[in-house]
Write a protein that holds these residues in place. Structure first.
Motif, PDB file in Angstrom:
ATOM      1  N   ARG A 151       0.748  -0.811  -0.200  1.00 18.73           N
ATOM      2  CA  ARG A 151      -0.028   0.301   0.648  1.00 18.73           C
ATOM      3  C   ARG A 151       0.838   1.306   0.177  1.00 18.73           C
ATOM      4  N   LEU A 152       2.006   1.091   0.684  1.00 19.80           N
ATOM      5  CA  LEU A 152       2.923   2.278   0.688  1.00 19.80           C
ATOM      6  C   LEU A 152       3.705   2.367  -0.407  1.00 19.80           C
ATOM      7  N   VAL A 153       3.723   1.158  -1.073  1.00 16.24           N
ATOM      8  CA  VAL A 153       4.707   1.618  -3.005  1.00 16.24           C
ATOM      9  C   VAL A 153       3.356   1.530  -3.711  1.00 16.24           C
ATOM     10  N   GLY A 154       2.028   1.626  -3.310  1.00 16.30           N
ATOM     11  CA  GLY A 154       0.868   2.238  -4.195  1.00 16.30           C
ATOM     12  C   GLY A 154       0.926   3.505  -4.433  1.00 16.30           C
ATOM     13  N   MET A 155       0.785   4.240  -2.425  1.00 14.04           N
ATOM     14  CA  MET A 155       0.713   5.429  -2.832  1.00 14.04           C
ATOM     15  C   MET A 155       2.267   6.120  -3.385  1.00 14.04           C
ATOM     16  N   LEU A 156       2.925   5.198  -2.652  1.00 15.33           N
ATOM     17  CA  LEU A 156       4.150   5.987  -3.556  1.00 15.33           C
ATOM     18  C   LEU A 156       3.906   6.803  -5.148  1.00 15.33           C
ATOM     19  N   LYS A 157       3.757   5.675  -5.906  1.00 16.44           N
ATOM     20  CA  LYS A 157       4.002   5.045  -7.538  1.00 16.44           C
ATOM     21  C   LYS A 157       2.943   6.251  -7.858  1.00 16.44           C
ATOM     22  N   ALA A 158       1.698   5.680  -7.016  1.00 16.32           N
ATOM     23  CA  ALA A 158       0.485   6.721  -7.622  1.00 16.32           C
ATOM     24  C   ALA A 158       1.071   8.234  -7.699  1.00 16.32           C
ATOM     25  N   SER A 159       1.511   8.763  -6.144  1.00 15.89           N
ATOM     26  CA  SER A 159       2.296  10.007  -6.040  1.00 15.89           C
ATOM     27  C   SER A 159       3.018  10.227  -6.875  1.00 15.89           C
ATOM     28  N   ILE A 160       4.018   9.597  -7.172  1.00 15.32           N
ATOM     29  CA  ILE A 160       4.812  10.063  -8.639  1.00 15.32           C
ATOM     30  C   ILE A 160       4.788  10.687 -10.125  1.00 15.32           C
TER      31      ILE A 160
ATOM     32  N   SER B  29      12.460  -6.768   4.267  1.00 12.85           N
ATOM     33  CA  SER B  29      11.625  -7.196   3.380  1.00 12.85           C
ATOM     34  C   SER B  29      11.641  -6.808   1.707  1.00 12.85           C
ATOM     35  N   PRO B  30      11.374  -7.024   0.797  1.00 11.09           N
ATOM     36  CA  PRO B  30      11.518  -6.393  -0.826  1.00 11.09           C
ATOM     37  C   PRO B  30      10.292  -5.840  -0.968  1.00 11.09           C
ATOM     38  N   ALA B  31       8.893  -6.046  -0.420  1.00 11.87           N
ATOM     39  CA  ALA B  31       8.178  -4.510  -0.121  1.00 11.87           C
ATOM     40  C   ALA B  31       8.427  -3.863  -0.246  1.00 11.87           C
ATOM     41  N   SER B  32       8.877  -3.685   1.767  1.00 13.92           N
ATOM     42  CA  SER B  32       9.363  -2.240   2.667  1.00 13.92           C
ATOM     43  C   SER B  32      10.651  -2.003   1.655  1.00 13.92           C
ATOM     44  N   SER B  33      11.451  -2.394   1.319  1.00 18.00           N
ATOM     45  CA  SER B  33      12.844  -2.175   0.807  1.00 18.00           C
ATOM     46  C   SER B  33      12.528  -1.325  -0.508  1.00 18.00           C
ATOM     47  N   TYR B  34      11.026  -1.799  -1.231  1.00 16.92           N
ATOM     48  CA  TYR B  34      10.361  -1.230  -2.521  1.00 16.92           C
ATOM     49  C   TYR B  34       9.859   0.466  -1.998  1.00 16.92           C
TER      50      TYR B  34
ATOM     51  N   GLY C  83       1.234  11.233 -10.158  1.00 17.44           N
ATOM     52  CA  GLY C  83       0.457  12.425 -10.570  1.00 17.44           C
ATOM     53  C   GLY C  83       1.508  13.496  -9.868  1.00 17.44           C
ATOM     54  N   GLY C  84       2.697  14.033 -10.283  1.00 18.75           N
ATOM     55  CA  GLY C  84       3.611  14.560 -10.241  1.00 18.75           C
ATOM     56  C   GLY C  84       3.887  14.911  -8.881  1.00 18.75           C
ATOM     57  N   ASP C  85       3.004  14.481  -7.358  1.00 15.82           N
ATOM     58  CA  ASP C  85       3.943  15.861  -6.564  1.00 15.82           C
ATOM     59  C   ASP C  85       3.831  14.532  -5.556  1.00 15.82           C
ATOM     60  N   ALA C  86       4.955  13.794  -5.264  1.00 13.07           N
ATOM     61  CA  ALA C  86       5.637  12.769  -4.629  1.00 13.07           C
ATOM     62  C   ALA C  86       6.222  13.340  -3.123  1.00 13.07           C
ATOM     63  N   ASP C  87       6.555  14.519  -3.467  1.00 12.66           N
ATOM     64  CA  ASP C  87       7.515  15.363  -2.046  1.00 12.66           C
ATOM     65  C   ASP C  87       6.684  14.592  -0.196  1.00 12.66           C
ATOM     66  N   GLU C  88       5.654  15.044  -0.657  1.00 12.30           N
ATOM     67  CA  GLU C  88       4.530  14.687   0.640  1.00 12.30           C
ATOM     68  C   GLU C  88       4.552  13.227   0.981  1.00 12.30           C
ATOM     69  N   ALA C  89       4.289  12.312   0.103  1.00 10.44           N
ATOM     70  CA  ALA C  89       4.382  11.119   0.351  1.00 10.44           C
ATOM     71  C   ALA C  89       5.586  10.020   0.613  1.00 10.44           C
ATOM     72  N   ALA C  90       6.615  11.007   0.053  1.00  6.42           N
ATOM     73  CA  ALA C  90       7.508  10.261   0.702  1.00  6.42           C
ATOM     74  C   ALA C  90       8.381  10.712   1.665  1.00  6.42           C
ATOM     75  N   ARG C  91       7.918  11.629   2.035  1.00  6.79           N
ATOM     76  CA  ARG C  91       8.587  11.899   3.572  1.00  6.79           C
ATOM     77  C   ARG C  91       7.159  11.068   4.164  1.00  6.79           C
ATOM     78  N   TYR C  92       6.363  11.160   4.575  1.00  3.30           N
ATOM     79  CA  TYR C  92       5.071  10.049   5.279  1.00  3.30           C
ATOM     80  C   TYR C  92       5.316   8.899   4.609  1.00  3.30           C
TER      81      TYR C  92
END
Length: 189
Positions: free
Chosen positions: A56-65, A87-92, A67-76
């Motif tokens: 779900r974090l990967v999905g949030m980051l992918k969609a934010s990227i 784990s592979p997913a947390s590493s991603y 969408g062109g506004d990843a700063d807040e999602a990346a900090r979160y």
């Protein structure tokens, strides 16, 4: 996973992401806001889900990227993950968050933990490592491999034939001076 509000949020995130992917293919400027709406739903699903639902974090980051506004999602994501992944997913998620915040060395380090997740994770790790190194040839090869994998699939998670992983990585390539490589529509396999 058991049904509940976290699954309802995840289903809505996937629906919104599919709509945004269709809009992106059609050249509709509303695609960006659609991806950001999907990112918000992925985040809410993460907050409601059982611990360690890192996809779900990967999905949030992918969609934010996308969408062109990843700063807040990346900090979160970095707040949620801390400084390490196990784990592979947390590493991603950690690799994407670090790329989005400009920590290329940290992203390459985190990407190494993705390789235990199978071939698709390894292809994404190759692309992330190439981005971090700003290696245009290695990046092109990694993106071509990702696109070929997506083109060969019949089971696209959102039902849209689009190499969203490659498109997302292209958004991170452009500020690093690397050319975008992913097609908006997948070639027929």
């Amino acid at each position: 996973m058991q049904d509940g509000p976290h699954m309802e949020e995840l289903s809505e995130a996937l629906r919104l992401e599919a709509d945004a992917q269709r809009a992106l293919q059609a050249g509709d400027p509303a695609a960006s806001s659609g991806f950001l709406a999907a990112a918000a739903r992925y985040r809410r699903s993460w907050e409601l889900a059982p611990p360690r639902s890192f996809g779900r974090l990967v999905g949030m980051l992918k969609a934010s990227i996308l969408g062109g506004d990843a700063d807040e999602a990346a900090r979160y994501a970095l707040e949620q993950l801390g400084d390490t992944a196990d784990s592979p997913a947390s590493s991603y998620a950690l690799a994407l968050a670090r790329l989005a915040t400009g920590d290329d060395a940290g992203a390459a380090e985190a990407a190494e933990g993705m390789r235990e997740g199978g071939a698709a994770f390894a292809r994404a790790a190759d692309a992330i490592a190439a981005l971090a190194a700003r290696d245009a040839d290695a990046y092109a090869a990694a993106i071509d491999a990702i696109v070929a994998d997506f083109a060969a699939r019949t089971d696209h998670i959102t039902g849209v034939r689009i190499a969203d992983t490659a498109l997302m990585l292209d958004r991170l390539a452009e500020p690093r001076g690397l050319p975008a490589r992913a097609p908006l529509t997948l070639p027929e396999s």
